[in-house]
Design a protein around this motif. Sequence first.
Motif, PDB file in Angstrom:
ATOM      1  N   ALA A  41       0.838  -1.203   0.000  1.00 48.99           N
ATOM      2  CA  ALA A  41       0.000   0.000   0.000  1.00 48.99           C
ATOM      3  C   ALA A  41       0.874   1.255   0.000  1.00 48.99           C
ATOM      4  O   ALA A  41       1.928   1.308   0.640  1.00 48.99           O
ATOM      5  CB  ALA A  41      -0.920  -0.002   1.213  1.00 48.99           C
ATOM      6  N   ALA A  42       0.426   2.262  -0.725  1.00 49.56           N
ATOM      7  CA  ALA A  42       1.117   3.547  -0.764  1.00 49.56           C
ATOM      8  C   ALA A  42       0.066   4.645  -0.669  1.00 49.56           C
ATOM      9  O   ALA A  42      -0.688   4.869  -1.611  1.00 49.56           O
ATOM     10  CB  ALA A  42       1.930   3.679  -2.045  1.00 49.56           C
ATOM     11  N   LYS A  43       0.004   5.280   0.466  1.00 49.40           N
ATOM     12  CA  LYS A  43      -0.974   6.343   0.702  1.00 49.40           C
ATOM     13  C   LYS A  43      -0.228   7.673   0.762  1.00 49.40           C
ATOM     14  O   LYS A  43       0.348   8.043   1.792  1.00 49.40           O
ATOM     15  CB  LYS A  43      -1.720   6.102   2.009  1.00 49.40           C
ATOM     16  N   ALA A  44      -0.226   8.384  -0.380  1.00 46.94           N
ATOM     17  CA  ALA A  44       0.453   9.678  -0.408  1.00 46.94           C
ATOM     18  C   ALA A  44      -0.235  10.678   0.516  1.00 46.94           C
ATOM     19  O   ALA A  44       0.390  11.647   0.960  1.00 46.94           O
ATOM     20  CB  ALA A  44       0.486  10.215  -1.834  1.00 46.94           C
ATOM     21  N   TYR A  45      -1.500  10.427   0.793  1.00 48.53           N
ATOM     22  CA  TYR A  45      -2.227  11.217   1.788  1.00 48.53           C
ATOM     23  C   TYR A  45      -3.249  10.290   2.431  1.00 48.53           C
ATOM     24  O   TYR A  45      -4.022   9.620   1.722  1.00 48.53           O
ATOM     25  CB  TYR A  45      -2.927  12.414   1.142  1.00 48.53           C
ATOM     26  N   VAL A  46      -3.244  10.209   3.728  1.00 54.36           N
ATOM     27  CA  VAL A  46      -4.093   9.237   4.421  1.00 54.36           C
ATOM     28  C   VAL A  46      -5.556   9.648   4.460  1.00 54.36           C
ATOM     29  O   VAL A  46      -6.412   8.852   4.835  1.00 54.36           O
ATOM     30  CB  VAL A  46      -3.587   8.993   5.854  1.00 54.36           C
TER      31      VAL A  46
END
Length: 217
Positions: free
Chosen positions: A158-163
Amino acid sequence: MKIATRRLLLRAATAAAVACTAALILMPGVASAATATATAKGNVDVYERARESSQLVDTLANGEIVTVQGCRQGWCYITHTGPDGFVQAANLRRNGGAMQPDFNLTFAFPQGSFTIGSGGVSIGIGNPPPYGSPNYRKVCFFTGKGYTGDSFCLDRGAAKAYVGNQWNNRISSFRNPSGLTVRVCSDAGYDGTCRTYSTSASSLGSLDNQISSIRIK
């Protein structure tokens, strides 16, 4: 929503979806296969569809072994060395007895199974990988220290550049039972103050309530 509740709802929804699909139509190739023997005074006709008015695609010799993919309403869909198709169930024998028109079929899926047939209907809900096992590839984040408060989980990769606004600057701890690589940053886009973990963190020190982006490997 609690983590356990979300997992239960996901498994139940998956089971319901598969059950509805199976109830609508039997698709060749998705049911549990069974070996059977063609038994008749002469050849056994193989049809394109489950009716005698359908096109004849092949014939089975008496004693020929075939694989039955599924049966319904007196017809079975078989696969063998010749063209595949539908055969009347009365012309097949399995384990020394007649092939039942509606023997049990099991549809397996990642979260369990669905079985329908002469034995009735049953839905089995599979268990998720044990917490902390190599197959448990999730990291769960909490709004309180010590793994308390509201929570959400992210899978490996997972890659969440903004949560998101719901979780931005609200994370105070996370569980990482499989030792995944977790990188958390104070700013969106993996910027600002960043820290990388390979363990769980019951508290985050200077990053407490400061996390805006997350990457898991």
